[in-house]
Scaffold this motif. Structure first.
Motif, short mmCIF file in Angstrom:
data_model
loop_
_atom_site.label_atom_id
_atom_site.label_comp_id
_atom_site.label_asym_id
_atom_site.label_seq_id
_atom_site.Cartn_x
_atom_site.Cartn_y
_atom_site.Cartn_z
N ASN A 1 -9.16 -8.23 19.61
CA ASN A 1 -8.92 -8.55 20.55
C ASN A 1 -8.41 -6.84 21.25
O ASN A 1 -7.41 -6.52 21.44
CB ASN A 1 -8.46 -9.36 21.03
N GLY A 2 -8.35 -5.71 20.05
CA GLY A 2 -8.11 -4.08 20.58
C GLY A 2 -7.22 -3.84 19.72
O GLY A 2 -6.80 -4.72 18.30
N LEU A 3 -5.80 -3.49 20.34
CA LEU A 3 -4.60 -3.70 19.50
C LEU A 3 -3.12 -4.30 20.15
O LEU A 3 -3.40 -4.76 22.26
CB LEU A 3 -4.11 -2.19 19.56
N SER A 4 -2.52 -4.72 19.80
CA SER A 4 -1.52 -5.34 20.20
C SER A 4 -0.39 -5.33 19.13
O SER A 4 -0.26 -4.06 18.10
CB SER A 4 -1.44 -6.57 20.14
N PHE A 5 0.80 -4.18 19.45
CA PHE A 5 2.48 -4.82 18.72
C PHE A 5 3.02 -5.60 17.39
O PHE A 5 2.59 -6.54 18.20
CB PHE A 5 3.68 -4.55 19.60
N THR A 6 3.11 -5.20 15.95
CA THR A 6 3.33 -6.47 15.21
C THR A 6 4.03 -5.29 14.13
O THR A 6 3.98 -4.74 14.20
CB THR A 6 1.64 -6.01 14.61
N ALA A 7 4.72 -6.61 13.94
CA ALA A 7 5.77 -6.32 13.09
C ALA A 7 5.59 -7.64 11.56
O ALA A 7 5.36 -8.33 11.69
CB ALA A 7 8.14 -7.07 12.96
N GLU A 8 5.20 -6.56 10.31
CA GLU A 8 4.63 -7.48 9.12
C GLU A 8 6.20 -7.94 8.51
O GLU A 8 6.80 -7.97 8.79
CB GLU A 8 4.22 -5.81 8.45
N ARG A 9 5.20 -8.85 8.02
CA ARG A 9 5.92 -10.27 6.92
C ARG A 9 5.79 -9.43 5.35
O ARG A 9 6.47 -10.71 5.08
CB ARG A 9 5.04 -10.88 7.66
N TRP A 10 5.56 -8.17 5.43
CA TRP A 10 5.25 -8.00 4.26
C TRP A 10 5.93 -6.84 3.87
O TRP A 10 5.94 -5.82 4.73
CB TRP A 10 4.15 -7.85 3.17
N PRO A 11 6.72 -6.18 2.68
CA PRO A 11 7.18 -5.11 2.81
C PRO A 11 6.10 -3.51 3.32
O PRO A 11 4.77 -4.12 2.26
CB PRO A 11 7.53 -4.76 0.52
N PRO A 12 6.25 -2.63 3.99
CA PRO A 12 7.49 -2.04 3.88
C PRO A 12 7.63 -2.59 5.15
O PRO A 12 8.31 -1.63 5.58
CB PRO A 12 7.28 -0.85 4.07
N TRP A 13 7.53 -3.84 5.51
CA TRP A 13 7.89 -4.45 7.04
C TRP A 13 8.03 -3.17 8.17
O TRP A 13 8.62 -3.44 9.01
CB TRP A 13 10.09 -4.48 7.40
N ARG A 14 6.59 -2.57 8.00
CA ARG A 14 5.93 -1.54 9.45
C ARG A 14 5.84 -2.01 10.89
O ARG A 14 5.21 -3.59 10.85
CB ARG A 14 5.01 -1.23 8.49
N GLN A 15 6.24 -1.50 11.73
CA GLN A 15 6.30 -1.98 12.66
C GLN A 15 5.73 -1.04 13.64
O GLN A 15 5.85 -0.07 13.86
CB GLN A 15 7.54 -2.30 13.44
N ALA A 16 4.39 -1.35 14.74
CA ALA A 16 3.48 -0.53 14.79
C ALA A 16 2.40 -1.28 15.69
O ALA A 16 2.40 -2.31 16.03
CB ALA A 16 2.49 0.29 13.22
N MET A 17 1.81 -0.56 16.60
CA MET A 17 0.64 -1.14 17.07
C MET A 17 -0.91 -1.44 16.27
O MET A 17 -0.98 0.36 15.44
CB MET A 17 -0.23 0.16 17.63
N GLU A 18 -1.24 -2.22 16.14
CA GLU A 18 -1.88 -2.56 14.95
C GLU A 18 -3.56 -3.69 15.75
O GLU A 18 -3.23 -3.79 16.85
CB GLU A 18 -1.98 -3.68 13.41
N PHE A 19 -4.26 -3.71 15.10
CA PHE A 19 -6.00 -4.28 15.43
C PHE A 19 -4.96 -5.65 15.15
O PHE A 19 -4.39 -6.51 14.53
CB PHE A 19 -6.44 -4.46 14.24
N ASP A 20 -5.26 -6.75 16.94
CA ASP A 20 -4.83 -7.40 17.43
C ASP A 20 -6.71 -8.60 16.71
O ASP A 20 -7.74 -8.16 17.51
CB ASP A 20 -4.95 -8.02 18.31
N ALA A 21 -6.96 -8.60 15.88
CA ALA A 21 -8.57 -8.84 15.03
C ALA A 21 -8.40 -10.29 13.88
O ALA A 21 -6.79 -10.26 13.27
CB ALA A 21 -9.50 -7.98 14.55
N GLY A 22 -9.36 -10.65 13.27
CA GLY A 22 -9.40 -11.68 12.69
C GLY A 22 -10.28 -12.62 12.85
O GLY A 22 -11.66 -12.06 13.42
#
Length: 429
Positions: A349-370
């Motif tokens: 689905n392109g990109l979307s903003f994501t806050a990771e659930r795991w270390p290092p808890w990165r927040q970024a635009m990531e692939f909205d894919a799966g």
């Protein structure tokens, strides 16, 4: 807003407001010569492009998987039972036409009204199009003591609400639905066109709740396709060419009443943290999956179809296939023999903003894919729910995937020509 001046709403209401209207349109459509979508050098679609629509089972379940899917769930917005019947009848008639390579209805030059077909598939073959319908729990719901459509007592026992599984992060806008449509084809535009036409025909009877397109990697050797994590997906599927296996694991049995010869669908869009996964060492990825990435063979084996040796240990006495690996936890031998028919597709689905659930808890635009996980079974309680309960708690894969929506649907048996999908339910209710 006064909708009497809205031309779109006026045209919708003129089109489908009662059973009589739907019957009239159907009669008009069948009286005229069909317009074929595919016209290549003056010839219509070849038989190889067409999968029969009518039959004892709905196509798109035990059908060899096509390259693309467009899945959509709908909410019913009418309180009239006759509107639901008219909608299902019309959807059935149009789907039968589309899977044969025809337009919704014969095309005309009437410039005073909207086209009967949006037209983006004219000139394309159906490319093995299948259209599969399912009924969600909401079709059988009661509210304030009122049975919504008089169907509550006929809700199958197997059509249970899915429990909340460990790690679920279901988004309401991508969860549930009273009806669903799964359109599959080897041409993504054909699959989308089918859902688009059926959505247009729903008008004031139903509205789209959520949708997800998907794709399947074509393998040169016709082997098991790979998902976006790079691993083969569906190796342990029961064979679709075995009627005995399908009767045992996929089709609802003789005691299922109106659902006899139908199947139960669990649909789950699963987001994959590809950026996180791609940083993992190959050896760790294989431990997570329990399979070799290149060959698809289980750890300790050489070939994809090698049997899982869940008792094999390495020199240190540790299981070669880890206890919390994906393949072990999904194996029939650790789930009391439970099996499901996976019919999943990758999505992007392109990109979307994501806050990771795991270390290092990165927040970024990531692939909205799966993965759009689609599976069919004779009973979700002994199929998906049985298998996924343990997987949701212990699977190492959970640190990379998140279930973000989905639903459970009763997919009725196929329809006879002249009837409609789900007719057996409404005839007894």
């Amino acid at each position: 807003m006064n909708d009497t001046n809205d031309p779109d709403r006026l045209s919708r209401r003129r089109f489908l407001t009662s059973t009589a209207t739907a019957v009239t349109i159907a009669a008009t459509s069948t009286a005229a010569a069909p317009h074929v979508l595919a016209k290549t050098s003056g010839t219509a679609s070849s038989e190889a492009d067409i999968i029969p629509f009518w039959g004892s089972h709905q196509a798109g379940i035990a059908t060899p998987q096509q390259g693309f899917v467009y899945f959509a769930a709908f909410d019913l917005v009418t309180d009239k039972r006759d509107d639901v019947i008219a909608l299902l009848r019309r959807w059935t008639e149009v789907s039968a036409r589309l899977t044969q390579g025809q337009t919704v209805a014969p095309l005309t030059d009437d410039v005073a009204n909207p086209p009967v077909d949006s037209g983006e598939a004219v000139g394309l073959t159906p490319s093995r199009l299948t259209v599969t319908f399912g009924f969600g729990p909401g079709l059988f719901a009661t509210s304030d003591g009122k049975d919504r459509y008089g169907l509550n007592k006929h809700r199958p026992e197997a059509l249970v609400d899915l429990p909340r599984f460990n790690g679920d992060q279901l988004v309401p806008e991508r969860t549930g639905g009273d009806l669903c449509i799964q359109a599959c084809s080897n041409d993504p535009q054909v699959a989308f066109h089918a859902v688009r036409q059926l959505a247009r025909l729903a008008y004031d009877a139903a509205k789209m709740r959520w949708a997800q397109p998907g794709f399947l990697a074509a393998q040169k050797d016709k082997g098991t396709p790979r998902n976006l994590m790079g691993f083969k997906d569906g190796t342990m599927n029961p064979p679709i060419n075995s009627s005995a296996t399908l009767d045992r694991y996929v089709w609802a049995g003789d005691d299922a009443g109106w659902m006899n010869h139908g199947s139960y669908l669990v649909a789950r869009p699963i987001r994959i943290a590809l950026e996180h996964w791609d940083r993992m060492k190959l050896g760790f990825q294989e431990q997570v999956m329990g399979r070799h990435k290149n060959t698809g063979a289980p750890l300790g084996g050489k070939h994809e179809k090698d049997a899982l040796d869940l008792d094999a240990n390495d020199a240190d006495g540790n299981p070669i296939i880890p206890d919390n690996s994906h393949v072990r936890l999904g194996a029939p031998t650790v789930n009391d023999g439970a099996q499901i028919l996976r019919r999943s597709y990758s999505y992007d689905n392109g990109l979307s903003f994501t806050a990771e659930r795991w270390p290092p808890w990165r927040q970024a635009m990531e692939f909205d894919a799966g993965l759009l996980f689609l599976c069919y079974q004779s009973d979700p309680r002994t199929g998906f729910i049985k298998i996924f309960d343990n997987m949701s708690k212990f699977d190492m894969l959970n640190q990379f995937v998140t279930h973000i929506g989905g639903g459970v649907f009763a997919c009725p048996p196929g329809a006879k020509e002249g009837g409609y999908v789900g007719q057996a339910l409404f005839d007894i209710a």
